[in-house]
Design an enzyme around this catalytic site. Sequence first.
Site, short mmCIF file in Angstrom:
data_model
loop_
_atom_site.label_atom_id
_atom_site.label_comp_id
_atom_site.label_asym_id
_atom_site.label_seq_id
_atom_site.Cartn_x
_atom_site.Cartn_y
_atom_site.Cartn_z
N GLU A 60 0.83 -1.20 0.00
CA GLU A 60 0.00 0.00 0.00
C GLU A 60 0.86 1.25 0.00
O GLU A 60 1.98 1.26 0.53
CB GLU A 60 -0.95 0.06 1.21
CG GLU A 60 -2.21 -0.76 1.06
CD GLU A 60 -2.11 -2.12 1.73
OE1 GLU A 60 -3.05 -2.90 1.61
OE2 GLU A 60 -1.05 -2.39 2.35
N THR A 61 0.31 2.30 -0.58
CA THR A 61 0.86 3.65 -0.56
C THR A 61 -0.26 4.59 -0.16
O THR A 61 -1.40 4.45 -0.63
CB THR A 61 1.41 4.04 -1.95
OG1 THR A 61 2.49 3.16 -2.30
CG2 THR A 61 1.91 5.47 -1.96
#
Length: 293
Positions: A60-61
């Site tokens: 995830e970002t």
Amino acid sequence: MATVVAVDRHRAGTQARRYVVADVFATTPLLGNPVAVFLDSEGLSTERMQQIAREMNLSETTFVLPPDKGGYRRVRIFTPVNELPFAGHPLLGTAIALADADPVDSMELETHEATIPFTFTRSVEGVLSATMRQPVPEWQPYELLDTLLEGIHVTDPILPVEVYRNGPRHVFVGVSDIPALSAIRPDLLVLAKLPNVAVNCFAGSGYRWRSRMFSPAYGVAEDAATGSAAGPLAVHLARHGLIEFGRQIEIKQGVEMGRPSTMLATAFGSANRIERVEVAGSAVVVARGSLYV
């Protein structure tokens, strides 16, 4: 010198987007689950955020934006392939990264799913840990049980197999013991047939549990720490009488990947009414940089 000039020309007309990388649910660098946190994301389109998440190539970002509903900040969460309405380890890492720069004792982060409250434990050196109050999940029996069990080669789950939703959907499969959990070799092509779900296998006893998460649907073959699943796992265990409501459990994940993570989760209430769900853990910032886009 020629190389430097070429880089400067390439950057012309771009903006430096500051980010940090934090290893979440760990206190030591290079363990836990990393997340990239872009600290000032105003002006980025959804398409650009998705491209950046693909470029970072982490599970995830996150992208930090001004609040819409009176919270501390608004946060959007992307995997390399899609946007998530809520996720645990990226938000906890984002909260700790923000609290490192601003000595607050609490904050609320707005997501597509809900506004998530955080409280912090601090020392003179900075943030030691954060506790998030997660959305109370909904649950039901899992509808694609045969395909699921085929994909993880499990024939006799120890509890009813149920799917929980607190933003993402998590299905839980209990196995007999930790050696059986470590021995799972998922067929990702079969699991990819399961739409919009993460498969969580778990084992343990008392207040110490181990977990593994597989989710081709979310672009993650195996996850080192799944904070959004930690709260529902505590609910699942309490509903079926394996732990008491109101007692914190420790969940280890990522061991088989060489990135052990530690999550603390508590389900409050009763089998008839879940009052609240809390997940706690630490994070350590391991990198800072700028992306020119």
